[in-house]
Design a protein around this motif. Structure first.
Motif, mmCIF file in Angstrom:
data_model
loop_
_atom_site.group_PDB
_atom_site.id
_atom_site.type_symbol
_atom_site.label_atom_id
_atom_site.label_comp_id
_atom_site.label_asym_id
_atom_site.label_seq_id
_atom_site.Cartn_x
_atom_site.Cartn_y
_atom_site.Cartn_z
ATOM 1 N N SER A 123 3.532 1.185 7.200
ATOM 2 C CA SER A 123 4.745 2.039 6.819
ATOM 3 C C SER A 123 3.172 3.695 8.113
ATOM 4 O O SER A 123 4.229 4.487 8.335
ATOM 5 C CB SER A 123 4.395 3.089 5.862
ATOM 6 O OG SER A 123 3.025 3.072 5.474
ATOM 7 N N GLY A 124 2.210 2.683 8.568
ATOM 8 C CA GLY A 124 1.154 3.428 9.151
ATOM 9 C C GLY A 124 0.444 4.125 8.562
ATOM 10 O O GLY A 124 0.089 5.232 9.395
ATOM 11 N N LYS A 125 0.058 4.214 7.901
ATOM 12 C CA LYS A 125 -0.151 4.926 6.540
ATOM 13 C C LYS A 125 -1.959 4.416 6.550
ATOM 14 O O LYS A 125 -3.142 5.433 6.725
ATOM 15 C CB LYS A 125 -0.111 4.651 4.657
ATOM 16 C CG LYS A 125 -1.022 5.353 4.003
ATOM 17 C CD LYS A 125 -0.574 5.134 2.722
ATOM 18 C CE LYS A 125 -1.457 5.788 1.509
ATOM 19 N NZ LYS A 125 -1.163 5.564 0.026
ATOM 20 N N SER A 126 -2.089 3.705 7.290
ATOM 21 C CA SER A 126 -3.960 3.035 7.570
ATOM 22 C C SER A 126 -4.327 3.951 8.241
ATOM 23 O O SER A 126 -5.324 4.133 8.993
ATOM 24 C CB SER A 126 -3.859 1.404 7.132
ATOM 25 O OG SER A 126 -4.962 1.274 8.166
ATOM 26 N N LYS A 151 0.806 -1.409 -0.216
ATOM 27 C CA LYS A 151 0.376 0.313 -0.219
ATOM 28 C C LYS A 151 0.979 1.255 0.080
ATOM 29 O O LYS A 151 0.148 2.197 -0.382
ATOM 30 C CB LYS A 151 -0.807 -0.003 1.247
ATOM 31 C CG LYS A 151 -2.211 1.059 1.007
ATOM 32 C CD LYS A 151 -2.953 1.153 3.038
ATOM 33 C CE LYS A 151 -3.851 2.389 2.779
ATOM 34 N NZ LYS A 151 -4.690 2.351 2.972
ATOM 35 N N SER A 152 2.008 1.206 0.560
ATOM 36 C CA SER A 152 3.002 2.463 0.321
ATOM 37 C C SER A 152 4.107 2.921 -0.743
ATOM 38 O O SER A 152 4.478 3.143 -0.528
ATOM 39 C CB SER A 152 3.520 1.914 2.171
ATOM 40 O OG SER A 152 4.456 0.429 2.173
ATOM 41 N N LYS A 186 -14.936 1.830 2.852
ATOM 42 C CA LYS A 186 -13.899 2.793 1.433
ATOM 43 C C LYS A 186 -14.778 3.761 0.777
ATOM 44 O O LYS A 186 -14.109 4.945 0.380
ATOM 45 C CB LYS A 186 -12.911 1.390 0.727
ATOM 46 C CG LYS A 186 -11.740 1.303 2.000
ATOM 47 C CD LYS A 186 -10.591 0.022 1.118
ATOM 48 C CE LYS A 186 -10.143 0.180 1.968
ATOM 49 N NZ LYS A 186 -8.219 -0.337 1.097
ATOM 50 N N VAL A 189 -1.367 -6.236 9.428
ATOM 51 C CA VAL A 189 -0.130 -5.838 9.702
ATOM 52 C C VAL A 189 -0.345 -4.134 9.398
ATOM 53 O O VAL A 189 -1.377 -3.173 8.896
ATOM 54 C CB VAL A 189 0.276 -5.617 8.837
ATOM 55 C CG1 VAL A 189 0.946 -7.404 8.451
ATOM 56 C CG2 VAL A 189 0.241 -5.394 7.256
ATOM 57 N N LYS A 205 -10.225 -5.975 4.307
ATOM 58 C CA LYS A 205 -9.198 -7.127 5.576
ATOM 59 C C LYS A 205 -9.676 -6.850 7.162
ATOM 60 O O LYS A 205 -9.690 -7.565 7.359
ATOM 61 C CB LYS A 205 -8.195 -7.423 5.297
ATOM 62 C CG LYS A 205 -7.768 -7.842 3.560
ATOM 63 C CD LYS A 205 -6.285 -8.708 3.644
ATOM 64 C CE LYS A 205 -5.117 -8.045 4.648
ATOM 65 N NZ LYS A 205 -5.064 -6.787 2.666
HETATM 66 O O1 LIG Z 1 0.855 0.611 7.014
HETATM 67 P P1 LIG Z 1 0.227 0.976 5.815
HETATM 68 O O2 LIG Z 1 1.339 1.192 4.681
HETATM 69 O O3 LIG Z 1 -1.166 1.565 5.523
HETATM 70 O O4 LIG Z 1 0.472 -0.662 5.716
HETATM 71 C C1 LIG Z 1 -0.457 -1.622 5.913
HETATM 72 C C2 LIG Z 1 -2.275 -1.335 5.722
HETATM 73 O O5 LIG Z 1 -2.042 -2.051 4.308
HETATM 74 C C3 LIG Z 1 -3.286 -2.983 3.684
HETATM 75 O O6 LIG Z 1 -4.011 -2.408 3.428
HETATM 76 P P2 LIG Z 1 -4.833 -2.206 2.063
HETATM 77 O O7 LIG Z 1 -5.854 -1.252 2.080
HETATM 78 O O8 LIG Z 1 -3.926 -2.657 1.016
HETATM 79 O O9 LIG Z 1 -5.437 -3.644 2.063
HETATM 80 P P3 LIG Z 1 -7.830 -4.203 2.007
HETATM 81 O O10 LIG Z 1 -8.194 -3.110 1.260
HETATM 82 O O11 LIG Z 1 -7.164 -5.727 1.491
HETATM 83 O O12 LIG Z 1 -7.231 -4.311 3.601
HETATM 84 C C4 LIG Z 1 -3.263 -4.023 5.039
HETATM 85 O O13 LIG Z 1 -4.550 -4.659 5.303
HETATM 86 C C5 LIG Z 1 -3.019 -3.044 6.500
HETATM 87 O O14 LIG Z 1 -4.555 -2.019 6.530
#
Ligand SMILES: O=P(O)(O)OC[C@H]1O[C@H](OP(=O)(O)OP(=O)(O)O)[C@H](O)[C@@H]1O
Ligand SMILES: O=C(O)c1cc(=O)[nH]c(=O)[nH]1
Length: 226
Positions: free
Chosen positions: A133-136, A26-27, A101, A130, A74
Motif C-alpha cells: 500500500s506504500g505504508k512502509s 501490514k495494511s 523499529k 514488496v 526484512k
Molecule cells: O507497502 P506496505 O503496505 O507498507 O506493505 C509492505 C511492507 O510490509 C512488510 O513489512 P512488515 O513491517 O510487515 O514486515 P517485517 O517487519 O517482517 O519486515 C513488507 O516487508 C513491506 O515493508
C-alpha cells in the motif's frame, strides 16, 4: 517474459517464499498470496537473492550510489546480501543502512539506525521485499531524509504486488514515485508470476490452479490498481 524473471519466480517457489492461503498484511488487507522474504534462510539462497537484487539495481540505477537502505526488519538482510553481491559483481563498495523499529538507548550505535551512518550528499537506493500500500515507504522515506541531506535514487522491490496505494486508484509503486519523485522498480510483477505459474505444471504440480486463480482475481477486483 525474460529468462531471469522465470528463474526468479521459480527461485521464490523453490525457496518456499511464495505462499498461497489467507494472510493479513501490514495494511490490514486480507490476501490469498504472500511473499515471505524472511523465508530465504540458507547461505546459497541468500547469495542468489543478493545477486538477483544487485543485477536489477545495476540495470535500473547503475552504480552511482553510496548506500543501500533496507527498512526493518526484512530489509536488513536484503540490504546486507545485496551490498555483498554488488561488491562481488561490480567491484563497487556500497554501504548498507537500516532503521530500527525501536530506538536504541545505549552503546556506540544508539538511535534509530544500524549499519552505516547516512551522510550529507549520499545517494541512496531503497530496497524492499514488496510495496503493497506504500505504508512502509511513507514511514521510512522521512526517516532517511531526516537523517542527512541525502538523495534517494530509487526503490527496488523483488515482487510488485500491483495493488492500489492509499489513494485508492494508482498502483502503490507509482504512488510512491509521484509522492517522492524517485524511480520505483521490481524484479518481477504478480502478473508475471501468474503468467508463469497458472495452469502449468512446475515440478509435477500446478501451483496456481483455477480455484486459487479465482481467489487472486477476487482480491484484485478489490485491491488491484484501477
Ligand atoms: O507497502 P506496505 O503496505 O507498507 O506493505 C509492505 C511492507 O510490509 C512488510 O513489512 P512488515 O513491517 O510487515 O514486515 P517485517 O517487519 O517482517 O519486515 C513488507 O516487508 C513491506 O515493508
Ligand atoms: O503487505 C504486506 O504486509 C506484505 C505482503 C507480502 O507479500 N509480503 C510481506 O512480507 N508483506
Amino acid at each position: 517474459m525474460e529468462q531471469y524473471k522465470q528463474e526468479f519466480i521459480e527461485f521464490m517457489v523453490d525457496s518456499e517464499v511464495l505462499k498461497f492461503g489467507e494472510f493479513t498484511l501490514k495494511s490490514g488487507r486480507k490476501s490469498p498470496f504472500f511473499m515471505n522474504a524472511g523465508g530465504y534462510v540458507t547461505g546459497s539462497q541468500l547469495k542468489k537473492l543478493g545477486e538477483y537484487y544487485a543485477h536489477a539495481i545495476h540495470d535500473k540505477y547503475g552504480d552511482d550510489f553510496d548506500v543501500l537502505f533496507g527498512p526493518a526488519y526484512k530489509g536488513i538482510p536484503l540490504s546486507v546480501v545485496t551490498a555483498i553481491a554488488f561488491s562481488e559483481l561490480y567491484g563497487k563498495e556500497i554501504r548498507y543502512c537500516s532503521d530500527r523499529k525501536e530506538e536504541k538507548d545505549h552503546g556506540a550505535d544508539k538511535g534509530s539506525f544500524l549499519g552505516s551512518k547516512l551522510k550529507d550528499g549520499d545517494r541512496v537506493v531503497m530496497i524492499e521485499d514488496v510495496t503493497t500500500s506504500g505504508k512502509s515507504m511513507e514511514e521510512t522515506v522521512p526517516k532517511v531524509k531526516g537523517a542527512a541531506d541525502v538523495e534517494i535514487v530509487g526503490l527496488m522491490v523483488s515482487l510488485d504486488r500491483m495493488e492500489v496505494g492509499k489513494g485508492g486508484v494508482k498502483c502503490a509503486l507509482d504512488e510512491v514515485h509521484d509522492l517522492y519523485g524517485f524511480e520505483t522498480n521490481a524484479i518481477v510483477t504478480m502478473k508475471e508470476v501468474i503468467e508463469h505459474l497458472y495452469n502449468k505444471e512446475y515440478k509435477g504440480k500446478v501451483i496456481i490452479d483455477d480455484t486459487l486463480k479465482a481467489a487472486i482475481d477476487a482480491y484484485y477486483e478489490q485491491y488491484g490498481a484501477k
